[in-house]
Design a protein around this motif. Structure first.
Motif, PDB file in Angstrom:
ATOM      1  N   GLU A   1      -3.232  10.835  -0.734  1.00 24.50           N
ATOM      2  CA  GLU A   1      -2.205   9.974  -0.149  1.00 24.50           C
ATOM      3  C   GLU A   1      -1.287   9.400  -1.221  1.00 24.50           C
ATOM      4  O   GLU A   1      -0.105   9.173  -0.991  1.00 24.50           O
ATOM      5  CB  GLU A   1      -2.864   8.835   0.635  1.00 24.50           C
ATOM      6  CG  GLU A   1      -1.861   7.852   1.236  1.00 24.50           C
ATOM      7  CD  GLU A   1      -2.527   6.706   1.969  1.00 24.50           C
ATOM      8  OE1 GLU A   1      -1.812   5.778   2.387  1.00 24.50           O
ATOM      9  OE2 GLU A   1      -3.776   6.740   2.109  1.00 24.50           O
ATOM     10  N   TYR A   2      -1.832   9.163  -2.406  1.00 21.98           N
ATOM     11  CA  TYR A   2      -1.076   8.523  -3.477  1.00 21.98           C
ATOM     12  C   TYR A   2      -0.630   9.503  -4.556  1.00 21.98           C
ATOM     13  O   TYR A   2       0.328   9.237  -5.274  1.00 21.98           O
ATOM     14  CB  TYR A   2      -1.928   7.419  -4.112  1.00 21.98           C
ATOM     15  CG  TYR A   2      -2.340   6.368  -3.109  1.00 21.98           C
ATOM     16  CD1 TYR A   2      -1.473   5.335  -2.767  1.00 21.98           C
ATOM     17  CD2 TYR A   2      -3.582   6.451  -2.474  1.00 21.98           C
ATOM     18  CE1 TYR A   2      -1.843   4.391  -1.825  1.00 21.98           C
ATOM     19  CE2 TYR A   2      -3.949   5.509  -1.526  1.00 21.98           C
ATOM     20  CZ  TYR A   2      -3.071   4.478  -1.211  1.00 21.98           C
ATOM     21  OH  TYR A   2      -3.438   3.551  -0.269  1.00 21.98           O
TER      22      TYR A   2
ATOM     23  N   LYS B   1      -5.048  -2.137  -2.455  1.00 25.41           N
ATOM     24  CA  LYS B   1      -5.096  -2.011  -1.007  1.00 25.41           C
ATOM     25  C   LYS B   1      -6.417  -2.553  -0.501  1.00 25.41           C
ATOM     26  O   LYS B   1      -7.471  -2.196  -0.994  1.00 25.41           O
ATOM     27  CB  LYS B   1      -4.941  -0.541  -0.597  1.00 25.41           C
ATOM     28  CG  LYS B   1      -4.875  -0.325   0.916  1.00 25.41           C
ATOM     29  CD  LYS B   1      -4.614   1.129   1.204  1.00 25.41           C
ATOM     30  CE  LYS B   1      -4.503   1.386   2.695  1.00 25.41           C
ATOM     31  NZ  LYS B   1      -4.257   2.809   2.990  1.00 25.41           N
TER      32      LYS B   1
ATOM     33  N   SER C   1       0.815  -1.203   0.000  1.00 24.80           N
ATOM     34  CA  SER C   1       0.000   0.000   0.000  1.00 24.80           C
ATOM     35  C   SER C   1       0.853   1.259   0.000  1.00 24.80           C
ATOM     36  O   SER C   1       0.352   2.353   0.172  1.00 24.80           O
ATOM     37  CB  SER C   1      -0.921   0.011   1.238  1.00 24.80           C
ATOM     38  OG  SER C   1      -0.146   0.005   2.412  1.00 24.80           O
ATOM     39  N   SER C   2       2.143   1.102  -0.197  1.00 27.59           N
ATOM     40  CA  SER C   2       3.042   2.248  -0.198  1.00 27.59           C
ATOM     41  C   SER C   2       2.962   2.974  -1.527  1.00 27.59           C
ATOM     42  O   SER C   2       3.155   2.378  -2.581  1.00 27.59           O
ATOM     43  CB  SER C   2       4.490   1.793   0.041  1.00 27.59           C
ATOM     44  OG  SER C   2       5.381   2.861  -0.170  1.00 27.59           O
ATOM     45  N   PRO C   3       2.706   4.304  -1.516  1.00 26.80           N
ATOM     46  CA  PRO C   3       2.643   5.034  -2.774  1.00 26.80           C
ATOM     47  C   PRO C   3       3.935   4.954  -3.556  1.00 26.80           C
ATOM     48  O   PRO C   3       3.937   5.011  -4.778  1.00 26.80           O
ATOM     49  CB  PRO C   3       2.340   6.469  -2.322  1.00 26.80           C
ATOM     50  CG  PRO C   3       1.702   6.331  -0.993  1.00 26.80           C
ATOM     51  CD  PRO C   3       2.352   5.126  -0.369  1.00 26.80           C
TER      52      PRO C   3
ATOM     53  N   PHE D   1       0.766   6.122 -11.636  1.00 23.83           N
ATOM     54  CA  PHE D   1      -0.310   6.369 -10.685  1.00 23.83           C
ATOM     55  C   PHE D   1      -1.522   5.522 -11.027  1.00 23.83           C
ATOM     56  O   PHE D   1      -2.299   5.842 -11.917  1.00 23.83           O
ATOM     57  CB  PHE D   1      -0.683   7.851 -10.676  1.00 23.83           C
ATOM     58  CG  PHE D   1      -1.874   8.144  -9.800  1.00 23.83           C
ATOM     59  CD1 PHE D   1      -1.851   7.817  -8.454  1.00 23.83           C
ATOM     60  CD2 PHE D   1      -3.017   8.717 -10.311  1.00 23.83           C
ATOM     61  CE1 PHE D   1      -2.947   8.061  -7.639  1.00 23.83           C
ATOM     62  CE2 PHE D   1      -4.121   8.969  -9.516  1.00 23.83           C
ATOM     63  CZ  PHE D   1      -4.078   8.639  -8.175  1.00 23.83           C
TER      64      PHE D   1
ATOM     65  N   GLN E   1      -4.168   3.112  -8.519  1.00 20.62           N
ATOM     66  CA  GLN E   1      -4.452   2.551  -7.211  1.00 20.62           C
ATOM     67  C   GLN E   1      -5.851   1.952  -7.207  1.00 20.62           C
ATOM     68  O   GLN E   1      -6.765   2.465  -7.859  1.00 20.62           O
ATOM     69  CB  GLN E   1      -4.372   3.623  -6.116  1.00 20.62           C
ATOM     70  CG  GLN E   1      -3.083   4.423  -6.091  1.00 20.62           C
ATOM     71  CD  GLN E   1      -1.875   3.602  -5.706  1.00 20.62           C
ATOM     72  OE1 GLN E   1      -2.012   2.589  -5.026  1.00 20.62           O
ATOM     73  NE2 GLN E   1      -0.698   4.030  -6.131  1.00 20.62           N
TER      74      GLN E   1
ATOM     75  N   THR F   1      -1.061  -0.626  -7.346  1.00 21.65           N
ATOM     76  CA  THR F   1      -1.193  -0.997  -5.949  1.00 21.65           C
ATOM     77  C   THR F   1      -2.633  -1.342  -5.656  1.00 21.65           C
ATOM     78  O   THR F   1      -3.539  -0.607  -6.026  1.00 21.65           O
ATOM     79  CB  THR F   1      -0.752   0.157  -5.023  1.00 21.65           C
ATOM     80  OG1 THR F   1       0.618   0.440  -5.270  1.00 21.65           O
ATOM     81  CG2 THR F   1      -0.924  -0.227  -3.562  1.00 21.65           C
TER      82      THR F   1
ATOM     83  N   SER G   1       4.853   2.421  -6.650  1.00 24.71           N
ATOM     84  CA  SER G   1       4.281   2.520  -7.988  1.00 24.71           C
ATOM     85  C   SER G   1       5.017   3.540  -8.825  1.00 24.71           C
ATOM     86  O   SER G   1       5.220   4.673  -8.409  1.00 24.71           O
ATOM     87  CB  SER G   1       2.798   2.902  -7.881  1.00 24.71           C
ATOM     88  OG  SER G   1       2.259   3.102  -9.157  1.00 24.71           O
TER      89      SER G   1
END
Length: 253
Positions: free
Chosen positions: A97-98, A173, A24-26, A32, A34, A171, A29
């Protein structure tokens, strides 16, 4: 409207689903993209499911399927006087957040689709006014899956990259929200790494539907919807999705 760049060789590029990245760490990637599960509070989700249900008045009142593309937009500075305003602010907070640039968005644009299981959507770029007067892309585009069904996230591929694979640059999550044998109406959203004027795509990611699943990606990317596979789980079922794009600037037309 979107010519193939000169000098490109389609045979030299292949799409890749990659492997499922559960981080889940931006920073994990390079692109972009998610996918977040359980994205909305239940009260807001249930309200949207009713508003955009297959039999809801929205579709008939807008003559959906009988008119061309249409969307609504509003300023994020407007009072949060409707569920759409509340949704926009909630999704923007998730995205920041991302993608920190999401905080720069001043406008939200939304539209919805209700499609049969076998219906896809052509590959396209999201652009202001259909690209008239030059291409202007949103900061990011998002897809919210509304159907109160569970997803068909069953790994059936020999490479171990099943329907929930997001690719090495994507990603995912949260939990997959599904177990073997569960089905969903319609196919996955396909997001590529191709931008207008650049080389042909070398990677692609599939985001399969699941209720309350939120997919967001860079607004410059070429994307579309793959038709559902096989017979529809429900003869009169629909793949109901709500899309929302976030812009620095957007003109009402």
């Amino acid at each position: 409207q979107y010519p193939v760049p000169p000098g490109t060789d389609p045979a030299a590029n292949t799409a890749s689903n990659g492997t499922h990245n559960s981080s889940s760490s931006p920073s994990s990637s390079n692109h972009f993209l998610q996918v977040l599960d359980n994205a909305l509070p239940q009260a807001l989700l249930h309200h949207l499911q009713q508003a955009f249900a297959p039999a809801a008045p929205f579709w008939a009142e807008h003559r959906y399927g009988r008119v061309g593309y249409f969307s609504y937009m509003f300023s994020l500075d407007d009072p949060q006087s409707s569920c759409m305003h509340q949704l926009a602010h909630h999704l923007q907070q998730l995205a920041v957040e991302y993608l920190p640039a999401a905080a720069e968005a001043k406008y939200a644009e939304f539209w919805a689709h209700s499609r049969r299981h076998s219906s896809g959507h052509q590959l396209h770029y999201d652009s202001d006014d259909e690209g008239q007067g030059g291409i202007r892309n949103p900061i990011f585009t998002s897809v919210l899956y509304l159907n109160p069904n569970t997803s068909s996230c069953v790994d059936t591929s020999s490479a171990g990259t099943g329907p929930c694979s997001m690719g090495t640059s994507g990603t995912h999550k949260g939990n997959n929200g599904a177990t073997s044998g569960q089905t969903f109406i319609g196919g996955p959203t396909l997001v590529t790494d191709q931008v207008l004027g650049g080389p042909l795509a070398t990677k692609g990611w599939l985001a399969y539907p699941a209720a309350n699943r939120f997919t967001m990606f860079d607004g410059r990317y070429l994307h579309g919807v793959i038709p559902g596979r096989g017979v529809s789980p429900a003869a009169d079922g629909r793949r109901c999705t709500l899309m929302m794009a976030f812009w620095k600037d957007l003109k009402i037309r």
